[in-house]
Design a protein around this motif. Structure first.
Motif, PDB file in Angstrom:
ATOM      1  N   HIS A   1       0.839  -1.201   0.000  1.00  0.00           N
ATOM      2  CA  HIS A   1       0.000   0.000   0.000  1.00  0.00           C
ATOM      3  C   HIS A   1       0.873   1.251   0.000  1.00  0.00           C
ATOM      4  O   HIS A   1       0.626   2.196  -0.769  1.00  0.00           O
ATOM      5  CB  HIS A   1      -0.929  -0.034   1.222  1.00  0.00           C
ATOM      6  N   SER A   2       1.882   1.268   0.828  1.00  0.00           N
ATOM      7  CA  SER A   2       2.803   2.408   0.899  1.00  0.00           C
ATOM      8  C   SER A   2       3.539   2.610  -0.417  1.00  0.00           C
ATOM      9  O   SER A   2       3.733   3.747  -0.869  1.00  0.00           O
ATOM     10  CB  SER A   2       3.833   2.195   2.013  1.00  0.00           C
ATOM     11  N   ASP A   3       3.965   1.513  -1.011  1.00  0.00           N
ATOM     12  CA  ASP A   3       4.713   1.607  -2.263  1.00  0.00           C
ATOM     13  C   ASP A   3       3.876   2.220  -3.374  1.00  0.00           C
ATOM     14  O   ASP A   3       4.411   2.919  -4.246  1.00  0.00           O
ATOM     15  CB  ASP A   3       5.259   0.236  -2.670  1.00  0.00           C
ATOM     16  N   VAL A   4       2.568   2.020  -3.352  1.00  0.00           N
ATOM     17  CA  VAL A   4       1.692   2.663  -4.336  1.00  0.00           C
ATOM     18  C   VAL A   4       1.665   4.168  -4.088  1.00  0.00           C
ATOM     19  O   VAL A   4       1.761   4.967  -5.030  1.00  0.00           O
ATOM     20  CB  VAL A   4       0.272   2.058  -4.309  1.00  0.00           C
ATOM     21  N   THR A   5       1.563   4.573  -2.830  1.00  0.00           N
ATOM     22  CA  THR A   5       1.596   6.006  -2.508  1.00  0.00           C
ATOM     23  C   THR A   5       2.881   6.623  -3.046  1.00  0.00           C
ATOM     24  O   THR A   5       2.855   7.680  -3.687  1.00  0.00           O
ATOM     25  CB  THR A   5       1.511   6.226  -0.980  1.00  0.00           C
ATOM     26  N   ILE A   6       3.994   5.966  -2.797  1.00  0.00           N
ATOM     27  CA  ILE A   6       5.304   6.476  -3.217  1.00  0.00           C
ATOM     28  C   ILE A   6       5.397   6.536  -4.740  1.00  0.00           C
ATOM     29  O   ILE A   6       5.896   7.510  -5.309  1.00  0.00           O
ATOM     30  CB  ILE A   6       6.426   5.608  -2.626  1.00  0.00           C
ATOM     31  N   ALA A   7       4.887   5.522  -5.414  1.00  0.00           N
ATOM     32  CA  ALA A   7       4.961   5.475  -6.875  1.00  0.00           C
ATOM     33  C   ALA A   7       4.032   6.493  -7.540  1.00  0.00           C
ATOM     34  O   ALA A   7       4.368   7.056  -8.584  1.00  0.00           O
ATOM     35  CB  ALA A   7       4.622   4.072  -7.373  1.00  0.00           C
ATOM     36  N   GLU A   8       2.876   6.736  -6.926  1.00  0.00           N
ATOM     37  CA  GLU A   8       1.866   7.588  -7.567  1.00  0.00           C
ATOM     38  C   GLU A   8       2.000   9.068  -7.266  1.00  0.00           C
ATOM     39  O   GLU A   8       1.391   9.885  -7.934  1.00  0.00           O
ATOM     40  CB  GLU A   8       0.463   7.136  -7.151  1.00  0.00           C
ATOM     41  N   ARG A   9       2.774   9.411  -6.264  1.00  0.00           N
ATOM     42  CA  ARG A   9       2.851  10.807  -5.875  1.00  0.00           C
ATOM     43  C   ARG A   9       4.278  11.326  -6.025  1.00  0.00           C
ATOM     44  O   ARG A   9       5.229  10.617  -5.722  1.00  0.00           O
ATOM     45  CB  ARG A   9       2.372  10.982  -4.450  1.00  0.00           C
ATOM     46  N   PRO A  10       4.414  12.588  -6.444  1.00  0.00           N
ATOM     47  CA  PRO A  10       5.759  13.162  -6.514  1.00  0.00           C
ATOM     48  C   PRO A  10       6.288  13.445  -5.102  1.00  0.00           C
ATOM     49  O   PRO A  10       5.520  13.544  -4.146  1.00  0.00           O
ATOM     50  CB  PRO A  10       5.547  14.472  -7.286  1.00  0.00           C
TER      51      PRO A  10
END
Length: 189
Positions: free
Chosen positions: A90-99
């Motif tokens: 879940h965290s990795d998606v946040t990191i990948a999707e946001r600058p």
């Protein structure tokens, strides 16, 4: 890598040993994993409008203090480590999707510091994870002498047990000599 190192500290230990409170404040290995998973879910989920989809009842208003720092008998090793791995994803998606300059809000911080960038939060979470991985290093060593960064790289001198014992005795002697003529501090326990 630090996430994996934290989980590695559980390997080969009994259910008792991973839950066993090893400090006066109850620090234990499985509790450290539960806490780090919970913290990461909050910072890299809630703070960026991506709440982790599973309930974390130990953070409810009526939860007992420190409920995130230990596992109940009903919470298995697999429950907690699985939760942590789902939080990573879940965290990795946040990191990948946001600058890195994406803005978020940490509602539990003081008002003047609540607005944060993803970059700031990543630094905070990395520091928090490393801090608790260090705790896990010490707790694991206290339980069974298990040391190091990874199973294939302990990142320590290649001492055998006798050499570690001699090293520790040398440090104890140096501490005692430094104390001579100085007032000793209180016993923390």
């Amino acid at each position: 890598m630090v996430r994996e190192a934290l989980l590695w500290k559980l390997d080969g230990l009994s259910e008792y040993d991973i839950r066993r409170p090893m400090t006066l404040t109850g620090t234990n290995l499985l509790g450290l994993v539960k806490h780090v998973a919970s913290v990461e879910a909050g910072y890299l989920g809630d703070c960026f409008d991506r709440p982790f989809p599973e309930p974390l009842p130990w953070f409810d208003e009526d939860a007992e203090p420190n409920a995130d720092m230990w596992a109940t008998p009903e919470q298995s090793r697999e429950d907690i480590t699985g939760l942590y791995r789902r939080v990573w994803a879940h965290s990795d998606v946040t990191i990948a999707e946001r600058p890195l300059d994406a803005e978020g809000e940490v509602p539990w911080w003081p008002a003047e510091r609540r607005r944060v960038s993803l970059h700031m939060v990543l630094i905070h979470v990395i520091a928090e994870t490393n801090r608790h991985a260090g705790h896990a290093d010490i707790v694991r060593e206290l339980i069974d002498g298990g040391i190091g960064l990874r199973a294939d790289n302990d990142n320590l001198p290649g001492f055998d047990r006798a050499k570690w014992t001699a090293y520790r005795e040398r440090l104890e002697k140096a501490a005692a000599e430094a104390r001579t003529g100085h007032e000793g501090g209180p016993d923390p326990y």
